[in-house]
Design an enzyme around this catalytic site. Structure first.
Site, PDB file in Angstrom:
ATOM      1  CB  ALA A 209      -0.915  -0.019   1.215  1.00  0.00           C
ATOM      2  CG  ASN A 210      -0.053   4.604  -1.772  1.00  0.00           C
ATOM      3  OD1 ASN A 210      -0.817   5.426  -1.292  1.00  0.00           O
ATOM      4  ND2 ASN A 210      -0.348   3.927  -2.878  1.00  0.00           N
TER       5      ASN A 210
END
Ligand code: C5P
Length: 401
Positions: A209-210
């Site tokens: 993810a980020n």
């Protein structure tokens, strides 16, 4: 938004009338000028005195009351208003509105209006689902009346169902948008916004993810709704969406791409505020991966994700395409390159290396790169304000394109 706005609040009979008291307080706190009209049965649940104290104005309850206050005449009240709200709206009142019946002060004010109106139906679930009530609501929708939908939940009768009046805070948020009488620049336009960082699965329990919070995309949705657009928000995060927004939940870049493709032909504006992962795991494991027995580490093979914005750019016909460039260095050079490569109409560049703006923050400071124009910088402001300013700037450029 509601400062100085003249709002007529019509309260009709029902146990939910008490929520109209809180709604009045919220509207007055937001500096709206509120005048209340009550039906006879509403007065059985809450007293006019409560509303007159909170609104600091007399309450209209009777068409033929002997009053010396000219502002309380039903026609004058209708002429005075900038917007009208009926909350709660009973089945009986909805039926009268649908038929154009004006047999008391409340229904007469409503019929004499020159403004927009929103109604919040509230009743027992069987009443709400009755075909006659639904027919009347459809008629009102067709007449341009905005319906603030009731909620599911525990009813006064002791069982659960649909028909509960939405909470006052929720009604207040909807009214804020509906009563906005400034020229709505995006009325009739379809705006699609993406928000949040994509999640690329490694196995059934882990993903890449980020740091994208989705706040910028949600702010764009809110700003577009305020401007009268029909908004679809394709999101990986689950924040409270603005009213009147169609929400599509996705997780991966590929799901986001599929959702966008469904909307693309009909879209007038696409705002790619999502942080789409450039890579995904080549073959996500179908079972949870176990820790390796030896200490040789773990290598994950990544493959490239589709560049959604670039693909939309390549297929573009009438759509106005907005992308983001979140960079940590050489902001404008990278952003200019992306504007061209992705065939976007606008690239919004922001420096995510600064802790007080960008990812997760409520504020942003951006530089706008419109196609074939010199860059324009917006100073630090809330993400909602950024979105409002950007949409204002887009509108004339959409018309030129
Ligand atoms: O190339 P970069 O990821 O910096 O480009 C950012 C812009 O492109 C954003 O608007 C983002 O939503 C979009 N994008 C995309 N598909 C990708 C990567 C980015 O649509 N695979």
């Amino acid at each position: 938004m509601l400062v100085g706005k003249k709002i007529v609040l019509v309260v009709t009979g029902g146990i939910a009338a008490y929520k109209a008291v809180t709604l009045t307080r919220l509207l007055v706190k937001a500096q709206a000028d509120v005048r209340v009209v009550m039906t006879k049965s509403a007065c059985e649940f809450v007293t006019p005195k409560t509303f007159s104290v909170l609104s600091t104005h007399p309450v209209l309850t009777d068409l033929f009351a002997d009053t010396t206050d000219p502002a309380i005449d039903h026609i004058e009240l209708a002429d005075w208003a900038d917007y009208m709200v009926v909350a709660p709206a009973s089945a009986n009142f909805i039926a009268k509105m649908a038929q154009g019946i004006a047999d008391d002060a409340a229904s007469s004010v409503v019929i004499a209006r020159h403004t927009g109106i929103a109604i919040a139906p509230a009743m027992n679930s069987n009443m709400y689902q009755n075909p006659a009530v639904q027919r009347n609501l459809n008629q009102l929708s067709a007449d341009g009346v905005k319906i603030m939908a009731p909620e599911q939940g525990q009813l006064a009768e002791g069982y659960a169902g649909i028909g509960r009046l939405a909470e006052p805070e929720n009604l207040f948020a909807q009214i804020g948008i509906l009563a906005e009488t400034d020229e709505k620049t995006l009325t009739g336009k379809r705006v699609v916004v993406t928000a949040g960082g994509t999640q690329e699965p490694i196995d059934p329990v882990r993903y890449i993810a980020n740091h994208s919070s989705g706040k910028m995309g949600y702010a764009f949705s809110q700003a577009a709704v305020e401007q009268g657009a029909q908004v679809t928000l394709i999101t990986t995060v689950d924040l409270t969406p603005p009213p009147f927004t169609k929400v599509v939940h996705v997780k991966t870049a590929q799901e986001m791409q599929a959702a966008l493709m469904q909307q693309y032909d009909a879209a007038d504006v696409v705002i790619m505020a999502a942080a789409v992962a450039d890579y995904r795991i080549a073959e996500p494991a179908t079972q949870k991966m176990k820790k390796q027995a030896d200490a040789s580490g773990l290598t994950l093979k990544l493959v490239e994700n589709p560049d959604i914005l670039a693909e939309l750019g390549a297929q573009k016909s009438h759509q106005y395409l907005v992308g983001f460039a979140a960079e940590t260095q050489q902001l404008l050079d990278h952003a200019q390159a992306k504007l061209k490569k992705k065939h976007a109409d606008l690239l919004i560049a922001n420096d995510v290396s600064q802790a007080d703006i960008g990812f997760g923050s409520d504020d942003n400071a951006v530089t706008l790169l419109f196609k074939n124009e010199t860059p324009e910088t917006l100073p630090k402001m809330s993400k909602l304000e950024v979105a409002r300013q950007v949409l204002k700037l887009i509108k004339p450029r959409m018309e030129e394109a």
